[in-house]
Design a protein around this motif. Structure first.
Motif, PDB file in Angstrom:
ATOM      1  N   VAL A  58      -6.849  -7.629  -1.803  1.00  0.00           N
ATOM      2  CA  VAL A  58      -6.429  -6.812  -0.663  1.00  0.00           C
ATOM      3  C   VAL A  58      -4.990  -7.159  -0.304  1.00  0.00           C
ATOM      4  O   VAL A  58      -4.614  -8.334  -0.282  1.00  0.00           O
ATOM      5  N   LEU A  59      -4.186  -6.148  -0.040  1.00  0.00           N
ATOM      6  CA  LEU A  59      -2.834  -6.329   0.452  1.00  0.00           C
ATOM      7  C   LEU A  59      -2.780  -5.801   1.883  1.00  0.00           C
ATOM      8  O   LEU A  59      -3.207  -4.669   2.133  1.00  0.00           O
ATOM      9  N   SER A  60      -2.263  -6.614   2.792  1.00  0.00           N
ATOM     10  CA  SER A  60      -2.230  -6.235   4.209  1.00  0.00           C
ATOM     11  C   SER A  60      -0.811  -6.332   4.748  1.00  0.00           C
ATOM     12  O   SER A  60      -0.092  -7.292   4.469  1.00  0.00           O
ATOM     13  N   ALA A  61      -0.425  -5.320   5.516  1.00  0.00           N
ATOM     14  CA  ALA A  61       0.811  -5.322   6.284  1.00  0.00           C
ATOM     15  C   ALA A  61       0.414  -4.960   7.709  1.00  0.00           C
ATOM     16  O   ALA A  61      -0.736  -4.609   7.971  1.00  0.00           O
ATOM     17  N   TRP A  62       1.350  -5.039   8.641  1.00  0.00           N
ATOM     18  CA  TRP A  62       1.014  -4.703  10.021  1.00  0.00           C
ATOM     19  C   TRP A  62       0.550  -3.244  10.101  1.00  0.00           C
ATOM     20  O   TRP A  62       1.295  -2.326   9.828  1.00  0.00           O
ATOM     21  N   GLY A  63      -0.744  -3.058  10.436  1.00  0.00           N
ATOM     22  CA  GLY A  63      -1.299  -1.721  10.596  1.00  0.00           C
ATOM     23  C   GLY A  63      -1.672  -1.018   9.317  1.00  0.00           C
ATOM     24  O   GLY A  63      -2.141   0.125   9.361  1.00  0.00           O
ATOM     25  N   HIS A  64      -1.509  -1.659   8.160  1.00  0.00           N
ATOM     26  CA  HIS A  64      -1.776  -1.003   6.874  1.00  0.00           C
ATOM     27  C   HIS A  64      -2.493  -1.958   5.930  1.00  0.00           C
ATOM     28  O   HIS A  64      -2.267  -3.170   5.969  1.00  0.00           O
ATOM     29  N   GLN A  65      -3.330  -1.396   5.059  1.00  0.00           N
ATOM     30  CA  GLN A  65      -4.089  -2.235   4.134  1.00  0.00           C
ATOM     31  C   GLN A  65      -4.463  -1.453   2.878  1.00  0.00           C
ATOM     32  O   GLN A  65      -4.713  -0.244   2.919  1.00  0.00           O
ATOM     33  N   LEU A  66      -4.512  -2.169   1.759  1.00  0.00           N
ATOM     34  CA  LEU A  66      -4.874  -1.569   0.476  1.00  0.00           C
ATOM     35  C   LEU A  66      -5.791  -2.520  -0.277  1.00  0.00           C
ATOM     36  O   LEU A  66      -5.496  -3.706  -0.416  1.00  0.00           O
ATOM     37  N   GLY A  67      -6.908  -2.015  -0.774  1.00  0.00           N
ATOM     38  CA  GLY A  67      -7.806  -2.798  -1.603  1.00  0.00           C
ATOM     39  C   GLY A  67      -7.757  -2.319  -3.039  1.00  0.00           C
ATOM     40  O   GLY A  67      -7.775  -1.113  -3.300  1.00  0.00           O
ATOM     41  N   VAL A  68      -7.658  -3.260  -3.991  1.00  0.00           N
ATOM     42  CA  VAL A  68      -7.626  -2.921  -5.417  1.00  0.00           C
ATOM     43  C   VAL A  68      -8.517  -3.897  -6.176  1.00  0.00           C
ATOM     44  O   VAL A  68      -8.906  -4.935  -5.660  1.00  0.00           O
ATOM     45  N   ARG A  69      -8.801  -3.560  -7.415  1.00  0.00           N
ATOM     46  CA  ARG A  69      -9.645  -4.421  -8.236  1.00  0.00           C
ATOM     47  C   ARG A  69      -8.841  -5.200  -9.267  1.00  0.00           C
ATOM     48  O   ARG A  69      -9.334  -6.159  -9.857  1.00  0.00           O
ATOM     49  N   SER A  70      -7.581  -4.790  -9.498  1.00  0.00           N
ATOM     50  CA  SER A  70      -6.775  -5.425 -10.540  1.00  0.00           C
ATOM     51  C   SER A  70      -5.334  -5.586 -10.079  1.00  0.00           C
ATOM     52  O   SER A  70      -4.781  -4.709  -9.399  1.00  0.00           O
ATOM     53  N   ALA A  71      -4.713  -6.679 -10.473  1.00  0.00           N
ATOM     54  CA  ALA A  71      -3.305  -6.903 -10.152  1.00  0.00           C
ATOM     55  C   ALA A  71      -2.408  -5.924 -10.886  1.00  0.00           C
ATOM     56  O   ALA A  71      -1.263  -5.696 -10.489  1.00  0.00           O
ATOM     57  N   ALA A  72      -2.931  -5.334 -11.973  1.00  0.00           N
ATOM     58  CA  ALA A  72      -2.143  -4.383 -12.761  1.00  0.00           C
ATOM     59  C   ALA A  72      -2.128  -2.986 -12.155  1.00  0.00           C
ATOM     60  O   ALA A  72      -1.412  -2.109 -12.645  1.00  0.00           O
ATOM     61  N   ASP A  73      -2.905  -2.761 -11.115  1.00  0.00           N
ATOM     62  CA  ASP A  73      -2.928  -1.449 -10.465  1.00  0.00           C
ATOM     63  C   ASP A  73      -1.522  -1.111  -9.960  1.00  0.00           C
ATOM     64  O   ASP A  73      -0.919  -1.895  -9.216  1.00  0.00           O
ATOM     65  N   PRO A  74      -0.955   0.048 -10.343  1.00  0.00           N
ATOM     66  CA  PRO A  74       0.390   0.416  -9.889  1.00  0.00           C
ATOM     67  C   PRO A  74       0.528   0.472  -8.364  1.00  0.00           C
ATOM     68  O   PRO A  74       1.637   0.348  -7.837  1.00  0.00           O
ATOM     69  N   ALA A  75      -0.595   0.632  -7.676  1.00  0.00           N
ATOM     70  CA  ALA A  75      -0.552   0.698  -6.218  1.00  0.00           C
ATOM     71  C   ALA A  75      -0.083  -0.620  -5.598  1.00  0.00           C
ATOM     72  O   ALA A  75       0.441  -0.630  -4.479  1.00  0.00           O
ATOM     73  N   VAL A  76      -0.246  -1.735  -6.324  1.00  0.00           N
ATOM     74  CA  VAL A  76       0.184  -3.037  -5.800  1.00  0.00           C
ATOM     75  C   VAL A  76       1.696  -3.063  -5.613  1.00  0.00           C
ATOM     76  O   VAL A  76       2.212  -3.407  -4.551  1.00  0.00           O
ATOM     77  N   ALA A  77       2.426  -2.676  -6.667  1.00  0.00           N
ATOM     78  CA  ALA A  77       3.891  -2.655  -6.592  1.00  0.00           C
ATOM     79  C   ALA A  77       4.375  -1.662  -5.541  1.00  0.00           C
ATOM     80  O   ALA A  77       5.332  -1.928  -4.806  1.00  0.00           O
TER      81      ALA A  77
END
Length: 240
Positions: free
Chosen positions: A196-215
């Motif tokens: 999970v990546l969290s910022a103030w007021g925002h969050q994203l859950g992924v299953r892999s570090a290679a997911d382009p959504a991480v970058a």
């Protein structure tokens, strides 16, 4: 607080320039903090001369310390550290890019007691006066929610993972965090996705570090427009 869709990847020239600028700003802040520490020491020494008389006068007053409390609250407000109390309720709304945005007021009061957050990991709310060091810091043990939330207030992105995350993903994320100012990483048991990546007021859950959504998330939210206190320090907080 909508989700960004047009940010360039963090490997672009613009991204590298932005990171370099953040590092220069962080170094400048450290120099200023050293200067302020010296000045504060001189002020404390001078204050000891008249401190006894001041305490006696304060105790004999009729305001019961209310004036000091009001002055402190005013100073905190100027620094952006005191926010409105949370409105009742609130919920996440998921965008087309998978980023969840919290719809509801996120309070910003400093507290020294545990906080019960409506989401895990938390993406905002009351928090500890001390932030978790977030200058590309990788923690191998869990970080207190209340300290990590303070880091989010400073514009950091908090990367968390469970024991379901692949070891190779954890290693890859750690390397990315170490090279990215205004980020921190730690294990977190109570979350819905392995990563999970969290910022103030925002969050994203992924299953892999290679997911382009991480970058994309890092590019959009590290010191992003959602930051309540842009440019605030990510060093000199709670260390490993």
């Amino acid at each position: 607080m909508g989700s960004a869709h047009t940010e360039q990847p963090d490997t672009s020239a613009a991204r590298k320039a932005h990171v370099a600028e953040l590092r220069r700003a962080e170094q400048a802040r450290r120099r200023r903090m050293r200067g302020l520490t010296v000045a504060a020491s001189v002020a404390v020494a001078a204050g000891l001369v008249v401190g006894g008389a001041f305490v006696v006068k304060a105790r004999s007053g009729d305001d019961g310390g209310k004036a000091d409390t009001a002055a402190g609250a005013s100073a905190d407000a100027k620094n952006g550290d005191v926010g409105a109390k949370s409105a009742a309720g609130g919920r996440f709304v998921t965008g087309a890019d998978g980023v969840r945005t919290w719809q509801g007021t996120l309070s910003r009061n400093h507290v020294t007691t545990p906080v019960t957050y409506p989401m895990h990991p938390p993406v905002g709310g009351d928090h500890n006066p001390v932030w978790a060091d977030c200058n590309g810091t990788v923690y191998t043990d869990p970080v207190k929610d209340e300290m990590a939330v303070h880091s989010l207030e400073h514009g950091a992105v908090w990367v968390t993972y469970t024991d379901k995350a692949a070891k190779s993903d954890v290693a890859a994320l750690a390397e990315r965090v170490k090279s990215t100012p205004y980020t921190l990483m730690s294990p977190y048991a109570n979350q819905s996705a392995p990563i999970v990546l969290s910022a103030w007021g925002h969050q994203l859950g992924v299953r892999s570090a290679a997911d382009p959504a991480v970058a994309k998330f890092l590019s959009a939210y590290v010191q992003g427009p959602q930051t309540p206190e842009p440019g605030a320090s990510c060093s000199s907080g709670m260390m490993k």
